[in-house]
Design a protein around this motif. Sequence first.
Motif, PDB file in Angstrom:
ATOM      1  N   SER A  51      28.446  50.922  13.207  1.00  0.00           N
ATOM      2  CA  SER A  51      27.330  51.355  14.047  1.00  0.00           C
ATOM      3  C   SER A  51      26.024  50.720  13.568  1.00  0.00           C
ATOM      4  CB  SER A  51      27.228  52.882  14.002  1.00  0.00           C
ATOM      5  OG  SER A  51      26.098  53.320  14.691  1.00  0.00           O
ATOM      6  N   LEU A  52      25.829  50.703  12.259  1.00  0.00           N
ATOM      7  CA  LEU A  52      24.613  50.091  11.711  1.00  0.00           C
ATOM      8  C   LEU A  52      24.580  48.584  11.955  1.00  0.00           C
ATOM      9  CD1 LEU A  52      24.382  52.106   8.386  1.00  0.00           C
ATOM     10  CD2 LEU A  52      22.798  52.232  10.321  1.00  0.00           C
ATOM     11  N   ASN A  58      21.421  44.361  17.528  1.00  0.00           N
ATOM     12  CA  ASN A  58      20.538  44.631  18.675  1.00  0.00           C
ATOM     13  C   ASN A  58      19.083  44.387  18.305  1.00  0.00           C
ATOM     14  OD1 ASN A  58      22.656  45.324  20.361  1.00  0.00           O
ATOM     15  ND2 ASN A  58      22.493  47.508  19.938  1.00  0.00           N
ATOM     16  N   LYS A  59      18.709  44.815  17.112  1.00  0.00           N
ATOM     17  CA  LYS A  59      17.324  44.615  16.646  1.00  0.00           C
ATOM     18  C   LYS A  59      17.018  43.123  16.526  1.00  0.00           C
ATOM     19  CE  LYS A  59      13.445  46.206  14.911  1.00  0.00           C
ATOM     20  NZ  LYS A  59      12.500  46.957  15.712  1.00  0.00           N
ATOM     21  N   VAL A  60      17.962  42.369  15.970  1.00  0.00           N
ATOM     22  CA  VAL A  60      17.782  40.916  15.844  1.00  0.00           C
ATOM     23  C   VAL A  60      17.605  40.288  17.224  1.00  0.00           C
ATOM     24  CG1 VAL A  60      19.001  38.772  15.257  1.00  0.00           C
ATOM     25  CG2 VAL A  60      18.939  40.653  13.616  1.00  0.00           C
ATOM     26  N   SER A  61      18.437  40.679  18.154  1.00  0.00           N
ATOM     27  CA  SER A  61      18.361  40.127  19.505  1.00  0.00           C
ATOM     28  C   SER A  61      17.006  40.429  20.139  1.00  0.00           C
ATOM     29  CB  SER A  61      19.487  40.715  20.358  1.00  0.00           C
ATOM     30  OG  SER A  61      19.394  40.257  21.679  1.00  0.00           O
ATOM     31  N   THR A  62      16.558  41.653  19.984  1.00  0.00           N
ATOM     32  CA  THR A  62      15.249  42.050  20.538  1.00  0.00           C
ATOM     33  C   THR A  62      14.127  41.242  19.901  1.00  0.00           C
ATOM     34  OG1 THR A  62      16.036  44.290  20.965  1.00  0.00           O
ATOM     35  CG2 THR A  62      13.662  43.989  20.831  1.00  0.00           C
ATOM     36  N   LEU A  63      14.176  41.093  18.588  1.00  0.00           N
ATOM     37  CA  LEU A  63      13.137  40.334  17.886  1.00  0.00           C
ATOM     38  C   LEU A  63      13.164  38.862  18.278  1.00  0.00           C
ATOM     39  CD1 LEU A  63      13.310  41.976  14.354  1.00  0.00           C
ATOM     40  CD2 LEU A  63      11.412  42.116  15.982  1.00  0.00           C
ATOM     41  N   GLU A  64      14.364  38.309  18.455  1.00  0.00           N
ATOM     42  CA  GLU A  64      14.461  36.901  18.868  1.00  0.00           C
ATOM     43  C   GLU A  64      13.802  36.705  20.233  1.00  0.00           C
ATOM     44  OE1 GLU A  64      18.696  36.264  18.583  1.00  0.00           O
ATOM     45  OE2 GLU A  64      18.500  35.310  16.611  1.00  0.00           O
ATOM     46  N   LYS A  65      14.051  37.634  21.154  1.00  0.00           N
ATOM     47  CA  LYS A  65      13.437  37.539  22.484  1.00  0.00           C
ATOM     48  C   LYS A  65      11.927  37.657  22.386  1.00  0.00           C
ATOM     49  CE  LYS A  65      17.480  39.380  24.837  1.00  0.00           C
ATOM     50  NZ  LYS A  65      18.098  40.557  25.462  1.00  0.00           N
TER      51      LYS A  65
END
Length: 85
Positions: A51-52, A58-65
Amino acid sequence: MGKEKEGVTLKGMVKEIKGIERRLVQTLGDLREKIEKLKSERTELLEEIESLKRAGENKVSTLEKEVVSLREEVESLKEMLSDLE
Protein backbone atom coordinates in the motif's frame (compact mmCIF):
# COMPACT_ATOMS: atom_id res chain seq x y z
CA MET A 1 13.03 -54.35 49.52
CA GLY A 2 15.18 -53.97 46.40
CA LYS A 3 12.14 -54.42 44.17
CA GLU A 4 10.24 -51.83 46.19
CA LYS A 5 12.95 -49.21 45.61
CA GLU A 6 13.03 -50.14 41.95
CA GLY A 7 9.25 -49.71 41.70
CA VAL A 8 9.28 -46.36 43.46
CA THR A 9 12.17 -45.19 41.32
CA LEU A 10 10.46 -46.46 38.18
CA LYS A 11 7.16 -44.81 39.19
CA GLY A 12 9.03 -41.60 39.92
CA MET A 13 10.74 -41.72 36.56
CA VAL A 14 7.45 -42.37 34.76
CA LYS A 15 5.85 -39.45 36.62
CA GLU A 16 8.79 -37.20 35.75
CA ILE A 17 8.68 -38.23 32.10
CA LYS A 18 4.93 -37.51 31.95
CA GLY A 19 5.58 -34.09 33.48
CA ILE A 20 8.25 -33.41 30.89
CA GLU A 21 5.88 -34.55 28.15
CA ARG A 22 3.13 -32.19 29.39
CA ARG A 23 5.58 -29.27 29.43
CA LEU A 24 6.79 -30.14 25.94
CA VAL A 25 3.22 -30.31 24.64
CA GLN A 26 2.51 -26.92 26.25
CA THR A 27 5.69 -25.45 24.76
CA LEU A 28 4.77 -26.85 21.35
CA GLY A 29 1.30 -25.30 21.62
CA ASP A 30 2.81 -21.95 22.63
CA LEU A 31 5.24 -22.09 19.71
CA ARG A 32 2.47 -22.88 17.24
CA GLU A 33 0.46 -19.95 18.54
CA LYS A 34 3.44 -17.60 18.26
CA ILE A 35 4.18 -18.84 14.73
CA GLU A 36 0.59 -18.19 13.65
CA LYS A 37 0.64 -14.69 15.16
CA LEU A 38 3.94 -13.92 13.43
CA LYS A 39 2.66 -15.22 10.09
CA SER A 40 -0.41 -13.04 10.44
CA GLU A 41 1.66 -9.99 11.35
CA ARG A 42 4.01 -10.69 8.43
CA THR A 43 1.05 -10.79 6.03
CA GLU A 44 -0.29 -7.52 7.42
CA LEU A 45 3.11 -5.84 7.12
CA LEU A 46 3.57 -7.03 3.53
CA GLU A 47 0.14 -5.63 2.66
CA GLU A 48 1.03 -2.33 4.32
CA ILE A 49 4.32 -2.19 2.40
CA GLU A 50 2.48 -2.72 -0.90
CA SER A 51 0.00 0.00 0.00
CA LEU A 52 2.82 2.40 0.86
CA LYS A 53 4.60 1.56 -2.40
CA ARG A 54 1.45 2.37 -4.36
CA ALA A 55 1.01 5.62 -2.44
CA GLY A 56 4.64 6.51 -3.14
CA GLU A 57 4.27 5.74 -6.84
CA ASN A 58 1.13 7.91 -6.99
CA LYS A 59 2.98 10.76 -5.27
CA VAL A 60 5.87 10.45 -7.73
CA SER A 61 3.47 10.52 -10.66
CA THR A 62 1.71 13.60 -9.31
CA LEU A 63 5.02 15.39 -8.70
CA GLU A 64 6.29 14.49 -12.18
CA LYS A 65 3.16 16.03 -13.72
CA GLU A 66 3.56 19.11 -11.56
CA VAL A 67 7.22 19.49 -12.62
CA VAL A 68 6.26 19.20 -16.30
CA SER A 69 3.60 21.85 -15.80
CA LEU A 70 6.05 24.16 -14.01
CA ARG A 71 8.64 23.71 -16.77
CA GLU A 72 6.02 24.64 -19.36
CA GLU A 73 5.12 27.71 -17.32
CA VAL A 74 8.78 28.73 -17.10
CA GLU A 75 9.14 28.38 -20.87
CA SER A 76 6.00 30.43 -21.44
CA LEU A 77 7.25 33.16 -19.13
CA LYS A 78 10.65 33.20 -20.85
CA GLU A 79 8.95 33.56 -24.23
CA MET A 80 6.79 36.37 -22.93
CA LEU A 81 9.78 38.19 -21.54
CA SER A 82 11.81 37.75 -24.72
CA ASP A 83 8.89 39.10 -26.77
CA LEU A 84 8.86 42.22 -24.62
CA GLU A 85 12.49 43.03 -25.35
